[in-house]
Design an enzyme around this catalytic site. Structure first.
Site, PDB file in Angstrom:
ATOM      1  N   GLU A 326       0.807  -1.215   0.000  1.00 62.15           N
ATOM      2  CA  GLU A 326       0.000   0.000   0.000  1.00 62.15           C
ATOM      3  C   GLU A 326       0.852   1.283   0.000  1.00 62.15           C
ATOM      4  O   GLU A 326       0.847   2.045   0.971  1.00 62.15           O
ATOM      5  CB  GLU A 326      -0.933   0.012   1.212  1.00 62.15           C
ATOM      6  N   GLU A 538      -5.599  -8.394   0.657  1.00 62.54           N
ATOM      7  CA  GLU A 538      -6.015  -8.214   2.055  1.00 62.54           C
ATOM      8  C   GLU A 538      -7.477  -7.839   2.094  1.00 62.54           C
ATOM      9  O   GLU A 538      -7.954  -7.046   1.279  1.00 62.54           O
ATOM     10  CB  GLU A 538      -5.260  -7.054   2.726  1.00 62.54           C
TER      11      GLU A 538
HETATM   12  C1  NOJ Z   1      -3.839  -2.688   5.376  1.00 60.32           C
HETATM   13  C2  NOJ Z   1      -2.440  -2.677   5.886  1.00 60.32           C
HETATM   14  O1  NOJ Z   1      -1.618  -3.327   4.954  1.00 60.32           O
HETATM   15  C3  NOJ Z   1      -2.290  -3.341   7.239  1.00 60.32           C
HETATM   16  O2  NOJ Z   1      -1.014  -3.075   7.717  1.00 60.32           O
HETATM   17  C4  NOJ Z   1      -3.363  -2.834   8.173  1.00 60.32           C
HETATM   18  O3  NOJ Z   1      -3.214  -3.362   9.453  1.00 60.32           O
HETATM   19  C5  NOJ Z   1      -4.705  -3.215   7.604  1.00 60.32           C
HETATM   20  N1  NOJ Z   1      -4.871  -2.526   6.342  1.00 60.32           N
HETATM   21  C6  NOJ Z   1      -5.871  -2.836   8.510  1.00 60.32           C
HETATM   22  O4  NOJ Z   1      -5.889  -1.476   8.710  1.00 60.32           O
END
Ligand code: NOJ
Length: 640
Positions: A326, A538
């Site tokens: 991200e 994710e």
């Molecule tokens: C995406 C991120 O990659 C991760 O580090 C984070 O904990 C989650 N979103 C939830 O916010």
């Protein structure tokens, strides 16, 4: 940092009700923080500006009492570690040294000086790798949710649709968020090891010094997910464990190399495919001290060197790689406190995000070039985040433009250069002068275009977008507008004031469950950035108020119905996306393998499909209902 706008919207004359609603400023819709709140009027004709939300902190001390009835659900650890000092630890650290003033001293004394910047670090209650008792025997699953017309059992959701052969049924984690043992075995500090000690940064004042201690408990963690039938784990490597000083001319830490070699081997031993991210927001602190980290061009070569070191070490045992997690969220983070204290001369809070985006893309492209030149086996991409939204007011030209602006500043900023054009989205170039957003030379464009083998998307939610109340044009011309430069609003409720979906925990105000938009979103990803393979890298949900519960309430914590529904509805829609819409999705990774350090929300926002008891020295993990639901879902829907 995210700026969340609280709006009291006295809606149009059709609706004589007041709604207290949240709108997140979309150019800064960082998923991890809700610390700053401002108010706006929306729409200007009928809205009333309201009070500002206060950040919700769930800093409830945990007790050490555990009901004995829960023991069969929890993990077993063979070592008997000493009692933890967690409750008495007081994290604090000083200001960041002036950037550029820190001497490059790659000796043990130099490393100690870097740790002095962080301050005292909590010693973990376990300091060697724990060998678990295997095989892990799953406890009895939870009874079906009742009645079935409220929640369809996982195996009964679209039972005839299957995931394609070789589908990754995965869980995800990241080094900073789960490993702990931050100072052990030669690791250098990461910027977050320092940042989490700065005042007001982490809502519950916790660090990630110990957190899940996955660094020593990884064998058990892998065994526990394998027991669920999970066939892959997406995790990250900590740059500072491989190169404590980060830099290309600095020494490699063999203990770090050996550690991840065993982590990877353990995954393979349990038939869990390791999917590896090189960088999940935890840059070596040294590089910020030496030259300003990702806000400096120097980062490019250092990152490429780090990437090559890792490729060389694990070539052949890892097949799927990500360069960056991200990047849009990471780079926007640099603009806010405390990271704005680590910027080099000439870069400020307004420009940092875009300077970072430029150098990060060059670093990504350089690493992928090396990957290909070195003939590393496998595939590589980066993990995108955010969504392509929908106009809040249908048939409203300004809102349609807001959708485009959101897509450009959120996803397009990295996806366009890599997947389609080799250049920034036009909207960005029309808005940001070159001293904000450096322009690519023709050669740079060529180097960046095509540097991903597939498209990976962390797709947690999809919302509407609206134009700012003063209009997009006025916003674009006004650098001081809080919505500048993205100049669009993220709206989480429809025109009648109804939410787009159920809310998650107040500590993740950016997140509502929106399965109804998943198929549209995936169609958009595929249409705008076409590839022959997509990984749903994710998705996950915080069960509301879970972080306020004590270990004595374990039986209530494990009953995570909202999270379970989130996963089941998303996965059902994903199957339809694959079968009805022909979207080539080849993997889905649940965030997260277990509760972890959720950045600014610390240990209080819990994303895990396993509970972690932070007040216990053995940090027991316990499967929640969602873990069983995922396991069942995949058992039914994976090809045999
Ligand atoms: C995406 C991120 O990659 C991760 O580090 C984070 O904990 C989650 N979103 C939830 O916010």
């Amino acid at each position: 940092m995210a700026k969340f706008l609280s709006v009291v919207l006295a809606t149009t004359s059709l609706l004589f009700r007041l709604h207290v609603l949240e709108v997140a400023l979309s150019q800064n819709a960082v998923e991890t923080s809700a610390l700053t709140h401002t108010s706006i009027v929306l729409p200007s004709s009928s809205a009333v500006v309201s009070a500002v939300l206060s950040a919700t902190s769930t800093n409830t001390p945990l007790t050490s009492i555990e009901p004995s009835s829960t023991l069969s659900l929890t993990s077993t650890i063979t070592a008997a570690p000493p009692l933890t000092t967690t409750t008495s630890f007081n994290p604090s650290s000083g200001p960041f040294p002036p950037v550029g003033s820190f001497p490059r001293d790659y000796s043990p004394a130099g490393l100690a000086k870097l740790w002095d910047v962080v301050g005292p670090v909590e010693v973990p209650p376990i300091t060697t790798t724990v060998i678990p008792q295997t095989p892990i025997v799953l406890p009895s699953p939870p009874p079906a949710l009742y009645p079935s017309f409220f929640a369809v059992a996982p195996e009964d959701i679209l039972p005839d649709l299957k995931f394609p052969e070789g589908f990754f049924f995965g869980v995800a984690s990241a080094a900073y968020q789960v490993e702990g043992a931050v100072k052990d075995e030669g690791k250098g500090p990461s910027l977050w090891d320092w940042a989490n000690r700065q005042p007001g940064v982490v809502v519950d004042n916790t660090t990630a010094d110990v957190v899940d201690l996955h660094y020593y408990l990884y064998k058990e963690d892998v065994a526990r997910i394998a027991a669920l039938g999970v066939n892959s784990h997406s995790f990250s490597i900590s740059w500072g464990r491989i190169l404590p000083f980060g830099a290309a001319d600095s020494p490699v830490n063999q203990e770090g190399i050996d550690h991840y070699a065993d982590v990877i081997a353990t995954h393979l031993q349990f038939n869990v495919t390791p999917v590896v991210t090189l960088f999940h927001w935890d840059p070596p602190l040294a590089l910020s001290a030496y030259y300003g980290g990702f806000a400096s061009p120097n980062i490019v070569d250092d990152y490429i060197h780090y990437a090559k070191t890792v490729f060389t070490a694990y070539n052949g045992s890892v097949h799927t790689w990500y360069t960056f997690n991200e990047p849009q969220v990471f780079c926007s983070e640099l603009a806010g406190f405390p990271f704005n204290l680590t910027l080099p001369n000439g870069v400020n809070s307004s420009t940092a995000q875009f300077q970072c985006s430029y150098y990060l893309l060059k670093a990504h492209a350089g690493a992928v070039k090396a990957f290909r030149e070195m003939r590393i086996t496998g595939e590589i991409a980066f993990k995108s985040a955010d969504y392509v939204g929908m106009p809040w007011r249908a048939n409203n030209t300004e809102d349609a433009l807001a959708v485009e602006r959101h897509a450009a500043f959120g996803l397009g900023i990295f996806a366009d250069p890599v997947y389609t054009t080799g250049d920034w989205p036009q909207i960005l170039k029309d808005t940001l002068p070159p001293d904000y957003l450096p322009r690519f030379t023709e050669e740079e464009s060529k180097e960046i275009l095509g540097t991903a083998d597939f498209f990976a998307i962390d797709a947690y939610r999809t919302y509407w977008n609206a134009a700012p109340p003063e209009g997009i044009d006025a916003c674009v011309k006004d650098f001081s507008n809080p919505a500048w430069p993205a100049c669009n609003l993220e709206v989480m409720f429809d025109l009648n004031g109804w939410a787009s979906g159920p809310a998650s925990d107040p500590l993740s105000p950016w997140l509502q469950a929106t399965p109804q938009f998943l198929r549209t979103s995936f169609k958009e990803y595929h249409r705008r950035w076409p590839t022959s393979k997509i990984i749903f890298s994710e998705f996950g949900f915080t069960q509301p108020f879970e972080g306020t519960r004590t270990p004595a309430e374990l039986f209530q914590i494990t009953e995570d119905t909202e999270r379970t529904n989130y996963y089941m509805t998303y996965l059902g829609e994903l199957l339809l996306s694959i079968h009805e819409d022909g979207i080539p999705v080849e993997g889905a990774f649940a965030w997260a393998i277990m509760d972890n350090a959720e950045w600014n929300s610390g240990l209080s926002a819990r994303f895990g499909i396993q509970y972690v008891n932070y007040s216990s020295p053995t940090l027991e993990r316990t499967y929640k209902r969602s873990a069983f639901a995922l396991s069942e879902f995949f058992r039914q829907h994976l090809q045999n």
